[in-house]
Scaffold this motif. Sequence first.
Motif, PDB file in Angstrom:
ATOM      1  N   LEU A 282       0.821  -1.206   0.000  1.00 46.09           N
ATOM      2  CA  LEU A 282       0.000   0.000   0.000  1.00 46.09           C
ATOM      3  C   LEU A 282       0.856   1.257   0.000  1.00 46.09           C
ATOM      4  O   LEU A 282       0.454   2.302  -0.524  1.00 46.09           O
ATOM      5  CB  LEU A 282      -0.937  -0.004   1.204  1.00 46.09           C
ATOM      6  CG  LEU A 282      -1.931  -1.181   1.242  1.00 46.09           C
ATOM      7  CD1 LEU A 282      -2.802  -1.086   2.480  1.00 46.09           C
ATOM      8  CD2 LEU A 282      -2.782  -1.215  -0.020  1.00 46.09           C
ATOM      9  N   LYS A 283       2.035   1.186   0.591  1.00 48.35           N
ATOM     10  CA  LYS A 283       2.978   2.285   0.595  1.00 48.35           C
ATOM     11  C   LYS A 283       4.280   1.823  -0.037  1.00 48.35           C
ATOM     12  O   LYS A 283       4.666   0.663   0.120  1.00 48.35           O
ATOM     13  CB  LYS A 283       3.245   2.791   2.013  1.00 48.35           C
ATOM     14  CG  LYS A 283       2.046   3.429   2.687  1.00 48.35           C
ATOM     15  CD  LYS A 283       2.454   3.941   4.071  1.00 48.35           C
ATOM     16  CE  LYS A 283       1.287   4.616   4.766  1.00 48.35           C
ATOM     17  NZ  LYS A 283       1.669   5.132   6.107  1.00 48.35           N
ATOM     18  N   LYS A 284       4.962   2.696  -0.701  1.00 47.26           N
ATOM     19  CA  LYS A 284       6.177   2.327  -1.406  1.00 47.26           C
ATOM     20  C   LYS A 284       7.212   1.731  -0.471  1.00 47.26           C
ATOM     21  O   LYS A 284       7.933   0.802  -0.846  1.00 47.26           O
ATOM     22  CB  LYS A 284       6.773   3.563  -2.092  1.00 47.26           C
ATOM     23  CG  LYS A 284       7.982   3.272  -2.974  1.00 47.26           C
ATOM     24  CD  LYS A 284       8.440   4.529  -3.667  1.00 47.26           C
ATOM     25  CE  LYS A 284       9.581   4.240  -4.618  1.00 47.26           C
ATOM     26  NZ  LYS A 284      10.018   5.471  -5.346  1.00 47.26           N
ATOM     27  N   GLN A 285       7.297   2.224   0.751  1.00 52.11           N
ATOM     28  CA  GLN A 285       8.355   1.777   1.643  1.00 52.11           C
ATOM     29  C   GLN A 285       8.024   0.491   2.385  1.00 52.11           C
ATOM     30  O   GLN A 285       8.894  -0.077   3.046  1.00 52.11           O
ATOM     31  CB  GLN A 285       8.699   2.887   2.641  1.00 52.11           C
ATOM     32  CG  GLN A 285       7.576   3.267   3.597  1.00 52.11           C
ATOM     33  CD  GLN A 285       6.732   4.424   3.063  1.00 52.11           C
ATOM     34  OE1 GLN A 285       6.533   4.545   1.853  1.00 52.11           O
ATOM     35  NE2 GLN A 285       6.246   5.263   3.973  1.00 52.11           N
ATOM     36  N   ASN A 286       6.771   0.023   2.322  1.00 51.05           N
ATOM     37  CA  ASN A 286       6.379  -1.145   3.098  1.00 51.05           C
ATOM     38  C   ASN A 286       5.895  -2.285   2.208  1.00 51.05           C
ATOM     39  O   ASN A 286       5.195  -2.057   1.217  1.00 51.05           O
ATOM     40  CB  ASN A 286       5.264  -0.789   4.085  1.00 51.05           C
ATOM     41  CG  ASN A 286       5.709   0.188   5.131  1.00 51.05           C
ATOM     42  OD1 ASN A 286       6.892   0.310   5.429  1.00 51.05           O
ATOM     43  ND2 ASN A 286       4.768   0.924   5.699  1.00 51.05           N
ATOM     44  N   PHE A 287       6.207  -3.500   2.620  1.00 53.54           N
ATOM     45  CA  PHE A 287       5.753  -4.697   1.902  1.00 53.54           C
ATOM     46  C   PHE A 287       5.377  -5.735   2.950  1.00 53.54           C
ATOM     47  O   PHE A 287       6.218  -6.165   3.728  1.00 53.54           O
ATOM     48  CB  PHE A 287       6.872  -5.210   0.994  1.00 53.54           C
ATOM     49  CG  PHE A 287       6.447  -6.194  -0.049  1.00 53.54           C
ATOM     50  CD1 PHE A 287       7.329  -7.154  -0.525  1.00 53.54           C
ATOM     51  CD2 PHE A 287       5.172  -6.159  -0.602  1.00 53.54           C
ATOM     52  CE1 PHE A 287       6.957  -8.064  -1.514  1.00 53.54           C
ATOM     53  CE2 PHE A 287       4.789  -7.059  -1.587  1.00 53.54           C
ATOM     54  CZ  PHE A 287       5.689  -8.008  -2.047  1.00 53.54           C
ATOM     55  N   LEU A 288       4.096  -6.071   3.014  1.00 48.73           N
ATOM     56  CA  LEU A 288       3.590  -6.960   4.043  1.00 48.73           C
ATOM     57  C   LEU A 288       3.374  -8.363   3.488  1.00 48.73           C
ATOM     58  O   LEU A 288       2.854  -8.534   2.379  1.00 48.73           O
ATOM     59  CB  LEU A 288       2.266  -6.432   4.587  1.00 48.73           C
ATOM     60  CG  LEU A 288       2.313  -5.326   5.648  1.00 48.73           C
ATOM     61  CD1 LEU A 288       2.960  -4.058   5.121  1.00 48.73           C
ATOM     62  CD2 LEU A 288       0.931  -5.039   6.189  1.00 48.73           C
ATOM     63  N   LEU A 289       3.745  -9.346   4.294  1.00 51.13           N
ATOM     64  CA  LEU A 289       3.530 -10.746   3.939  1.00 51.13           C
ATOM     65  C   LEU A 289       2.579 -11.354   4.959  1.00 51.13           C
ATOM     66  O   LEU A 289       2.864 -11.327   6.163  1.00 51.13           O
ATOM     67  CB  LEU A 289       4.843 -11.528   3.946  1.00 51.13           C
ATOM     68  CG  LEU A 289       4.741 -13.026   3.649  1.00 51.13           C
ATOM     69  CD1 LEU A 289       4.390 -13.260   2.183  1.00 51.13           C
ATOM     70  CD2 LEU A 289       6.050 -13.736   4.001  1.00 51.13           C
ATOM     71  N   GLY A 290       1.467 -11.905   4.484  1.00 51.56           N
ATOM     72  CA  GLY A 290       0.480 -12.462   5.386  1.00 51.56           C
ATOM     73  C   GLY A 290       0.344 -13.972   5.242  1.00 51.56           C
ATOM     74  O   GLY A 290       0.454 -14.515   4.147  1.00 51.56           O
ATOM     75  N   LEU A 291       0.151 -14.619   6.388  1.00 47.57           N
ATOM     76  CA  LEU A 291      -0.187 -16.034   6.421  1.00 47.57           C
ATOM     77  C   LEU A 291      -1.574 -16.117   7.025  1.00 47.57           C
ATOM     78  O   LEU A 291      -1.756 -15.776   8.206  1.00 47.57           O
ATOM     79  CB  LEU A 291       0.798 -16.833   7.280  1.00 47.57           C
ATOM     80  CG  LEU A 291       2.201 -17.086   6.748  1.00 47.57           C
ATOM     81  CD1 LEU A 291       3.060 -15.839   6.772  1.00 47.57           C
ATOM     82  CD2 LEU A 291       2.849 -18.216   7.538  1.00 47.57           C
ATOM     83  N   GLU A 292      -2.557 -16.526   6.254  1.00 43.92           N
ATOM     84  CA  GLU A 292      -3.936 -16.529   6.744  1.00 43.92           C
ATOM     85  C   GLU A 292      -4.211 -17.699   7.677  1.00 43.92           C
ATOM     86  O   GLU A 292      -4.927 -17.558   8.668  1.00 43.92           O
ATOM     87  CB  GLU A 292      -4.902 -16.557   5.563  1.00 43.92           C
ATOM     88  CG  GLU A 292      -4.918 -15.247   4.773  1.00 43.92           C
ATOM     89  CD  GLU A 292      -6.011 -15.233   3.721  1.00 43.92           C
ATOM     90  OE1 GLU A 292      -6.270 -14.155   3.157  1.00 43.92           O
ATOM     91  OE2 GLU A 292      -6.594 -16.307   3.455  1.00 43.92           O
ATOM     92  N   SER A 293      -3.660 -18.863   7.372  1.00 42.15           N
ATOM     93  CA  SER A 293      -3.860 -20.053   8.182  1.00 42.15           C
ATOM     94  C   SER A 293      -2.558 -20.846   8.166  1.00 42.15           C
ATOM     95  O   SER A 293      -2.317 -21.640   7.256  1.00 42.15           O
ATOM     96  CB  SER A 293      -5.012 -20.885   7.623  1.00 42.15           C
ATOM     97  OG  SER A 293      -5.203 -22.053   8.401  1.00 42.15           O
TER      98      SER A 293
END
Lengths: 121, 113
Positions: free
Chosen positions: B69-80
């Motif tokens: 969502l922001k250039k400086q951030n990159f999120l990695l999600g594990l849903e389960s």
Amino acid sequence: AQTVTQSQPEMSVQEAETVTLSCTYDTSESDYYLFWYKQPPSRQMILVIRQEAYKQQNATENRFSVNFQKAAKSFSLKISDSQLGDAAMYFCAYSNRGLRLDTGTASKLTFGTGTRLQVTL
Amino acid sequence: NAGVTQTPKFRVLKTGQSMTLLCAQDMNHEYMYWYRQDPGMGLRLIHYSVGEGTTAKGEVPDGYNVSRLKKQNFLLGLESAAPSQTSVYFCASSYSGGIDEQFFGPGTRLTVL
């Protein structure tokens, strides 16, 4: 798909000696980039050296140099005057010259499985 | 200049739990990447981004989602989370893609029980 092979899981060298780490790759591209990354026990990945495929001259960074054989698809790393601080995992990596996501491709790294280098006194 | 930072450094999850790994870079890089490192397998690309608002799948994307969502951030999600996702996760960034040096974060060791 490109593949990168490091056939030496472990290597050992005495301090002040020279060691060569092997790497081969498979690609149908003519324009690409090759890298060696170092991962010491701290886990921090650090770039050691970078080679552009269209440059015939082998890259050199201080005690680190490569032997790039394009026809053989070989990219070995030579470490001269080995030091205790050189002990680490070394990863060979390949990247093609890709385009942006909006054109359907993007350049990204493909890593080998790594070679663990031990440096002994 | 912190380079690439990752939060958290360690985490233990139970099977089925969810979590988000945060990567931040202060080098104004366009490209960001998430890798996982498993013994004997080197680094494998999970997802990557070529700019704010874009994401793309890498070699091993199943079970993960990402957002930029922001250039400086990159999120990695594990849903389960699953035990197969036990690994060390690395974030990296670069100025113009795989042809340039990638700068790596310190890694996150994740254990899924």
